[in-house]
Design an enzyme around this catalytic site. Structure first.
Site, PDB file in Angstrom:
ATOM      1  N   ASP A 193       0.860  -1.180   0.000  1.00 27.57           N
ATOM      2  CA  ASP A 193       0.000   0.000   0.000  1.00 27.57           C
ATOM      3  C   ASP A 193       0.894   1.226   0.000  1.00 27.57           C
ATOM      4  O   ASP A 193       1.695   1.419   0.927  1.00 27.57           O
ATOM      5  CB  ASP A 193      -0.910   0.006   1.236  1.00 27.57           C
ATOM      6  CG  ASP A 193      -1.790   1.243   1.284  1.00 27.57           C
ATOM      7  OD1 ASP A 193      -2.687   1.359   0.439  1.00 27.57           O
ATOM      8  OD2 ASP A 193      -1.562   2.100   2.173  1.00 27.57           O
ATOM      9  N   GLU A 277      -0.615  -1.353  -5.971  1.00 24.43           N
ATOM     10  CA  GLU A 277      -1.732  -0.608  -6.542  1.00 24.43           C
ATOM     11  C   GLU A 277      -1.353  -0.041  -7.910  1.00 24.43           C
ATOM     12  O   GLU A 277      -0.240   0.439  -8.101  1.00 24.43           O
ATOM     13  CB  GLU A 277      -2.123   0.548  -5.622  1.00 24.43           C
ATOM     14  CG  GLU A 277      -2.491   0.147  -4.214  1.00 24.43           C
ATOM     15  CD  GLU A 277      -2.543   1.342  -3.291  1.00 24.43           C
ATOM     16  OE1 GLU A 277      -3.654   1.852  -3.049  1.00 24.43           O
ATOM     17  OE2 GLU A 277      -1.479   1.766  -2.822  1.00 24.43           O
ATOM     18  N   ASP A 373      -3.477   1.144   6.792  1.00 22.90           N
ATOM     19  CA  ASP A 373      -2.621   0.822   5.649  1.00 22.90           C
ATOM     20  C   ASP A 373      -2.333  -0.676   5.568  1.00 22.90           C
ATOM     21  O   ASP A 373      -2.240  -1.239   4.472  1.00 22.90           O
ATOM     22  CB  ASP A 373      -1.312   1.604   5.731  1.00 22.90           C
ATOM     23  CG  ASP A 373      -1.522   3.103   5.551  1.00 22.90           C
ATOM     24  OD1 ASP A 373      -2.566   3.475   4.981  1.00 22.90           O
ATOM     25  OD2 ASP A 373      -0.666   3.889   5.971  1.00 22.90           O
TER      26      ASP A 373
END
Length: 394
Positions: A193, A277, A373
């Site tokens: 993340d 991501e 997170d």
């Protein structure tokens, strides 16, 4: 596979002058070729391409033997190809309906690289192999320039480029047939993340620090920028101050790149599957100021967040991670980050209220609590493994 190796050059005073002259002549060639295309189309409706301009190079060199004629013919062809790629990208953006961005003339300080497309044609890597300790690169019109080679070059040297950053000169050696260096196989998988408080948070609960290099240098940069604003344009003192500002920005860029390499190396060494991501960084850092008719909201807060994202260097880190994963034989998966920070990693409940603060996650359905997170990284890992299974099944 193909890889590039970047090394610092150690030119003498005369070689620095020659390198600067080489860069300036290639800049003028680029601008002249651009003006040729613009004038031909405006006056006669004729489109001039790379082939036409490359054919005129020999006449240009013959008419200017002490200028353009000093440098490698192949390097000048590479500069014309660079302009050709700029026009190809322009027409591609026009066709796609994006903002076109017509090719622009290169001012001083905006043209920093010269490329030689083939080793042995106007350039020669390791031009003095009999030297016991030092490495040299030979450049036509410049001579044998010493290279600070801090690591070996692997594969077959394909192209050589020289670039200037501030008062430093670098050589970039692109090599083909570089043997991959796969690491020992491991089944460990991790989700990443991206953040601002921490550069990376892993699904294992590890927080990798964000050094904030730009923020650490903010006072020095602000002082240098204030000095620059007081200097008269075209003066010697202004040029010195511009060099000082440029050197500080270059230092921040090197620090950021070095940190990205270290973090990526640790992740690639520990995990066989890495999921991150697929972030639209350009859109995330776009200005929120809006227009006169439709002014933006929370402009100052958005500007601060944009600055923090750019200082973290997400794009640099992901690019370095992709290169290292490919070389090491690791699997890198990019997933859609939508709702990963709002979804409970235990029960799958999705709600905005799940994330109480920037760091605290508490599911309103099952009561699961975790660092926000870490929870997001777990969801990212799960989505990446599901995507991999779906692709393998297909």
């Amino acid at each position: 596979m193909r890889r590039s190796f970047t090394f610092l050059l150690r030119p003498t005073r005369h070689q620095r002058i020659a390198l600067a002259a080489c860069l300036e002549d290639h800049r003028q060639l680029y601008n002249a070729a651009l003006e040729h295309r613009r004038t031909a189309y405006r006056m006669a409706g004729v489109s001039v391409g790379y082939g036409d301009q490359s054919g005129e190079l020999k006449h240009i060199r013959a008419d200017d033997p002490d200028g353009q004629g000093r440098w490698s013919f192949s390097s000048q062809q590479a500069t014309l190809r660079r302009l050709e790629r700029a026009f190809a990208a322009f027409f591609r953006r026009v066709k796609a309906g994006d903002k076109p961005g017509f090719p622009r003339f290169k001012g001083r300080g905006w043209f920093g690289t010269v490329e030689w497309p083939k080793d042995g044609d106007g350039c020669r890597w390791d031009s003095q192999p009999e030297h016991p300790t030092a490495t040299y690169v030979r450049l036509q019109g410049v001579g044998h320039v010493r290279v600070h080679r801090h690591r070996p070059v692997r594969g077959r040297v394909k192209t050589i480029a020289v670039k200037r950053e501030g008062d430093r000169w670098y050589v970039v050696v692109a090599c083909d047939e570089v043997p991959p260096g796969p690491l020992p196989a491991t089944d460990a998988a991790v989700g990443l993340d991206m953040g601002v408080a921490s550069l990376v948070t892993t699904s294992d609960g590890e927080h990798l620090a964000n050094p904030r290099h730009l923020a650490a240098s903010a006072d020095k940069l602000a002082a240098a920028q204030r000095d620059l604003a007081r200097k008269k344009r075209g003066s010697h003192r202004r040029r010195k101050t511009v060099a000082r500002v440029s050197a500080q920005h270059a230092k921040v860029r090197r620090q950021r790149l070095d940190g990205a390499h270290k973090v990526a190396l640790g992740l690639v060494g520990a995990y066989g599957v890495i999921v991150h991501e697929d972030l639209p960084i350009v859109n995330m850092t776009r200005s929120a100021s809006g227009t006169i008719e439709a002014p933006g909201r929370n402009v100052a807060a958005e500007a601060g967040l944009n600055r923090s994202i750019l200082d973290a260097g997400w794009g640099v880190f992901l690019r370095v991670l992709a290169h290292k994963a490919e070389s090491a034989g690791r699997e890198l998966i990019a997933v859609n980050p939508a709702d990963t920070s709002r979804t409970c990693a235990r029960c799958g409940h999705v709600a905005k209220e799940n994330r109480h603060t920037q760091a605290k996650f508490a599911c309103t359905a099952c009561g699961h609590t975790a660092h926000a997170d870490v929870n997001a990284a777990t969801n990212i890992l799960r989505a990446g493994l599901a995507l991999r299974d779906a692709v393998q099944a297909a």
